[in-house]
Scaffold this motif. Structure first.
Motif, PDB file in Angstrom:
ATOM      1  N   THR A   1      -9.932   1.260  -5.140  1.00 18.78           N
ATOM      2  CA  THR A   1     -10.219   2.791  -4.563  1.00 18.78           C
ATOM      3  C   THR A   1     -11.636   3.056  -4.669  1.00 18.78           C
ATOM      4  O   THR A   1     -12.089   2.733  -5.822  1.00 18.78           O
ATOM      5  CB  THR A   1      -9.222   3.541  -4.915  1.00 18.78           C
ATOM      6  OG1 THR A   1      -9.634   5.006  -3.998  1.00 18.78           O
ATOM      7  CG2 THR A   1      -9.157   4.103  -6.312  1.00 18.78           C
TER       8      THR A   1
ATOM      9  N   LEU B   1       0.580  -1.236   0.129  1.00 17.74           N
ATOM     10  CA  LEU B   1       0.000  -0.342   0.020  1.00 17.74           C
ATOM     11  C   LEU B   1       0.836   1.120  -0.146  1.00 17.74           C
ATOM     12  O   LEU B   1       0.554   2.185  -0.642  1.00 17.74           O
ATOM     13  CB  LEU B   1      -0.883  -0.140   1.197  1.00 17.74           C
ATOM     14  CG  LEU B   1      -2.337  -0.638   0.990  1.00 17.74           C
ATOM     15  CD1 LEU B   1      -3.045  -0.361   2.512  1.00 17.74           C
ATOM     16  CD2 LEU B   1      -3.090   0.255   0.098  1.00 17.74           C
TER      17      LEU B   1
ATOM     18  N   LYS C   1      -5.699  -4.931   3.976  1.00 18.35           N
ATOM     19  CA  LYS C   1      -5.106  -3.638   4.608  1.00 18.35           C
ATOM     20  C   LYS C   1      -5.806  -2.479   3.751  1.00 18.35           C
ATOM     21  O   LYS C   1      -6.254  -2.768   2.633  1.00 18.35           O
ATOM     22  CB  LYS C   1      -3.601  -3.554   4.101  1.00 18.35           C
ATOM     23  CG  LYS C   1      -2.711  -4.646   4.759  1.00 18.35           C
ATOM     24  CD  LYS C   1      -1.313  -4.463   4.255  1.00 18.35           C
ATOM     25  CE  LYS C   1      -0.477  -5.536   4.764  1.00 18.35           C
ATOM     26  NZ  LYS C   1       0.624  -5.510   4.084  1.00 18.35           N
ATOM     27  N   TYR C   2      -5.982  -1.438   4.524  1.00 19.59           N
ATOM     28  CA  TYR C   2      -6.590  -0.284   3.942  1.00 19.59           C
ATOM     29  C   TYR C   2      -6.230   0.957   4.661  1.00 19.59           C
ATOM     30  O   TYR C   2      -5.616   1.054   5.771  1.00 19.59           O
ATOM     31  CB  TYR C   2      -8.335  -0.353   4.475  1.00 19.59           C
ATOM     32  CG  TYR C   2      -8.913   0.752   3.961  1.00 19.59           C
ATOM     33  CD1 TYR C   2      -9.297   0.846   2.798  1.00 19.59           C
ATOM     34  CD2 TYR C   2      -9.210   1.802   4.905  1.00 19.59           C
ATOM     35  CE1 TYR C   2     -10.141   2.194   2.321  1.00 19.59           C
ATOM     36  CE2 TYR C   2     -10.076   3.092   4.445  1.00 19.59           C
ATOM     37  CZ  TYR C   2     -10.470   3.095   3.187  1.00 19.59           C
ATOM     38  OH  TYR C   2     -11.156   4.023   2.637  1.00 19.59           O
ATOM     39  N   ASP C   3      -5.911   1.687   3.728  1.00 21.25           N
ATOM     40  CA  ASP C   3      -5.395   3.290   4.160  1.00 21.25           C
ATOM     41  C   ASP C   3      -6.469   4.291   4.094  1.00 21.25           C
ATOM     42  O   ASP C   3      -6.877   4.654   2.954  1.00 21.25           O
ATOM     43  CB  ASP C   3      -4.001   3.503   2.918  1.00 21.25           C
ATOM     44  CG  ASP C   3      -3.343   4.952   3.432  1.00 21.25           C
ATOM     45  OD1 ASP C   3      -3.910   5.807   4.055  1.00 21.25           O
ATOM     46  OD2 ASP C   3      -2.128   5.217   2.850  1.00 21.25           O
TER      47      ASP C   3
ATOM     48  N   ALA D   1      -7.614   0.182  -0.699  1.00 24.27           N
ATOM     49  CA  ALA D   1      -7.362  -1.163  -0.092  1.00 24.27           C
ATOM     50  C   ALA D   1      -6.541  -2.173  -0.681  1.00 24.27           C
ATOM     51  O   ALA D   1      -6.444  -2.143  -2.181  1.00 24.27           O
ATOM     52  CB  ALA D   1      -8.663  -1.755  -0.018  1.00 24.27           C
ATOM     53  N   GLN D   2      -5.922  -3.012  -0.018  1.00 26.50           N
ATOM     54  CA  GLN D   2      -4.961  -4.100  -0.800  1.00 26.50           C
ATOM     55  C   GLN D   2      -5.462  -5.443  -0.204  1.00 26.50           C
ATOM     56  O   GLN D   2      -5.736  -5.721   0.771  1.00 26.50           O
ATOM     57  CB  GLN D   2      -3.483  -3.983  -0.239  1.00 26.50           C
ATOM     58  CG  GLN D   2      -2.677  -4.876  -0.706  1.00 26.50           C
ATOM     59  CD  GLN D   2      -1.152  -4.620  -0.100  1.00 26.50           C
ATOM     60  OE1 GLN D   2      -0.789  -3.856   0.627  1.00 26.50           O
ATOM     61  NE2 GLN D   2      -0.357  -5.464  -0.228  1.00 26.50           N
TER      62      GLN D   2
ATOM     63  N   SER E   1     -14.159   0.047  -1.226  1.00 31.74           N
ATOM     64  CA  SER E   1     -12.717  -0.270  -1.511  1.00 31.74           C
ATOM     65  C   SER E   1     -12.457  -1.738  -1.408  1.00 31.74           C
ATOM     66  O   SER E   1     -11.801  -2.301  -2.067  1.00 31.74           O
ATOM     67  CB  SER E   1     -11.649   0.709  -1.208  1.00 31.74           C
ATOM     68  OG  SER E   1     -12.152   2.018  -1.344  1.00 31.74           O
ATOM     69  N   ILE E   2     -12.475  -2.028  -0.429  1.00 31.43           N
ATOM     70  CA  ILE E   2     -12.030  -3.379   0.139  1.00 31.43           C
ATOM     71  C   ILE E   2     -12.655  -4.375  -0.567  1.00 31.43           C
ATOM     72  O   ILE E   2     -12.149  -5.309  -1.037  1.00 31.43           O
ATOM     73  CB  ILE E   2     -12.352  -3.790   1.794  1.00 31.43           C
ATOM     74  CG1 ILE E   2     -11.594  -2.850   2.525  1.00 31.43           C
ATOM     75  CG2 ILE E   2     -12.324  -5.171   2.298  1.00 31.43           C
ATOM     76  CD1 ILE E   2     -11.776  -3.024   4.006  1.00 31.43           C
TER      77      ILE E   2
ATOM     78  N   ASP F   1      -7.553   6.189   0.870  1.00 34.29           N
ATOM     79  CA  ASP F   1      -8.812   5.462   0.444  1.00 34.29           C
ATOM     80  C   ASP F   1      -8.242   4.311  -0.444  1.00 34.29           C
ATOM     81  O   ASP F   1      -8.870   4.372  -1.711  1.00 34.29           O
ATOM     82  CB  ASP F   1     -10.034   6.221  -0.024  1.00 34.29           C
ATOM     83  CG  ASP F   1     -11.155   5.503  -0.383  1.00 34.29           C
ATOM     84  OD1 ASP F   1     -11.390   4.362   0.004  1.00 34.29           O
ATOM     85  OD2 ASP F   1     -11.984   5.731  -1.508  1.00 34.29           O
TER      86      ASP F   1
ATOM     87  N   LYS G   1     -14.861   2.636   2.709  1.00 40.43           N
ATOM     88  CA  LYS G   1     -13.720   1.714   2.952  1.00 40.43           C
ATOM     89  C   LYS G   1     -14.215   0.344   2.678  1.00 40.43           C
ATOM     90  O   LYS G   1     -13.523  -0.309   1.995  1.00 40.43           O
ATOM     91  CB  LYS G   1     -13.543   1.705   4.385  1.00 40.43           C
ATOM     92  CG  LYS G   1     -12.574   0.827   5.131  1.00 40.43           C
ATOM     93  CD  LYS G   1     -12.659   0.820   6.493  1.00 40.43           C
ATOM     94  CE  LYS G   1     -11.656  -0.319   6.979  1.00 40.43           C
ATOM     95  NZ  LYS G   1     -11.788  -0.156   8.608  1.00 40.43           N
TER      96      LYS G   1
END
Lengths: 135, 275
Positions: free
Chosen positions: B135, A115, B90-92, B98-99, B33-34, B96, B30
């Motif tokens: 995203t 990320l 994972k999320y930032d 997501a991985q 995106s996830i 905005d 969130k």
């Protein structure tokens, strides 16, 4: 200049501006790179495999099969050379010439899968850069 | 490349724009995106297991002017798959993004794969792992789409190494010197077993170019399908692809407070419903 001619010229310019595709610098760079690569590949195929003296002052059609050996090397197999055009009959030339050609060098990169690096670095303000340099 | 970028930009937008336009809450963005990242990671697993069909043409019509037309299309057929698991997503929240990383143990699909074609019993512990990013924010979507465009370009380049490609040219020779007029490269094929190595960026901001590296374990894949791929002495065949960001649509007009102006069919005002 007559008013109609001025209006027509303005209209033409407007048409041209609308029709020009809006490309980002990155996209332009990739297209330029690809054009260069294709021209270079074609040059390699033609110059090393075609008797230029024989085809002087003529338009020649060439069909080749290429296999990328590594990032900058190709195996080239010329399948057809003609002044009439390429025929699509699916035949294979068993006596085709095979050469290896070096096309371009590539710099090593560090690859990520996280990320933190998913977005490119932010564009730096040129004014800010100058300020930093003068300190 | 531009078409591929547009398709995936569109997909990313489809994933996220609805939420954005409706001024979705941070929690909804969130989740969106996830979920998108998970679906994309699953698609990547299908691409690795069943393969991806590739059709590409790259053509320079007028070499002196350098006019270029490139098209890459990829397609994954309707496939049955099961047993996909996800590593913790994972999320930032600041970006905005997501991985999601999906994993699939090959033995999980042993009963739905054609055993005559694929000898997966030889690799009972083989785990396929693919990562995807997504995203809900349109300003980031172009960048995520550039990574996908680069991935498709890498698929194509990987195929060029394994299956080769055709080059056709129309060249004028004048005084023994080339005056090329047009050159076209093309491929139609299918590629399976590709693994995602990683990505990198060249440049900054909206002009940055994404580079993706893919690889195929030639030795393993050869043993699985029972035939030699190409005359290749190394274990892995690697290829890189590049993608640029699509120019996004003009931003919506902002109102005097600097907030995005949202067009609605609702007339705002007081409604008196009490008698």
């Amino acid at each position: 200049m007559p008013k109609a001619a001025v209006l027509a010229a303005m209209f033409l310019w407007a048409c041209i501006l609308v029709s020009v595709p809006d490309l980002r610098a990155g996209q332009k760079e990739l297209i330029e790179k690809k054009v260069k690569e294709l021209i270079e590949l074609n040059k390699i195929v033609v110059e090393k495999n075609v008797d230029l003296k024989k085809y002087d002052k003529q338009t020649v059609f060439i069909k080749a099969r290429l296999q990328q050996v590594s990032d900058n090397e190709y195996n080239v197999k010329v399948e057809e050379v003609s002044v009439d055009g390429i025929k699509d009959d699916g035949r294979k030339d068993e006596n085709a010439i095979v050469i290896k050609a070096k096309v371009s060098e590539k710099a090593d990169r560090t690859f990520h899968l996280d990320l933190e690096n998913v977005l490119p670095p932010e564009k730096k303000e040129s004014g800010g850069k100058e300020k930093e340099n003068t300190k | 490349m531009r078409i591929a970028a547009a398709i995936f930009l569109g997909f990313a937008f489809a994933c996220g724009l609805a939420a954005q336009d409706q001024q979705a809450s941070p929690a909804a963005k969130k989740l969106n995106s996830i979920n998108c990242a998970k679906v994309l990671a699953e698609r990547n697993i299908v691409e690795t297991v069943y393969g991806v069909k590739i059709r590409f043409t790259e053509e320079v019509n007028n070499i002196l002017e350098g006019s270029f037309q490139g098209n890459v299309e990829t397609k994954t057929g309707k496939r049955t798959i099961k047993g996909i698991e996800f590593e913790p997503v994972k999320y930032d929240p600041a970006k905005d993004i997501a991985q999601a990383t999906a994993t699939l143990k090959l033995s999980n699909i042993a009963d739905i794969v054609d055993k005559d074609k694929f000898n997966i019993a030889k690799f009972p512990d083989k785990v396929i792992r693919r990562t995807a990013f997504a995203t809900s924010s349109p300003d980031k979507a172009a960048k995520i789409a550039a990574i996908r465009a680069a991935e498709i370009d890498a698929y194509k380049n990987l195929y060029k190494k394994i299956g080769g490609f055709t080059l056709e040219s129309n060249t004028k020779v004048e005084n023994f010197v080339l005056k090329s007029e047009s050159v076209k490269a093309s491929v139609i094929g299918a590629l399976m077993g590709a693994e995602f190595v990683g990505f990198s960026w060249e440049g900054e901001g909206d002009d940055a170019i994404a580079t993706v590296k893919l690889r195929i374990n030639a030795k393993e894949l050869s043993e699985m399908i029972g035939e030699k791929l190409i005359d290749f002495d190394k274990e892995f065949i690697e290829a890189e692809g590049q993608g640029a960001q699509k120019v996004s649509a003009a931003p919506k007009r902002k109102n005097e407070d600097g907030k995005q102006a949202v067009k609605t069919d609702v007339i705002e005002g007081n409604i008196n419903i009490t008698p």
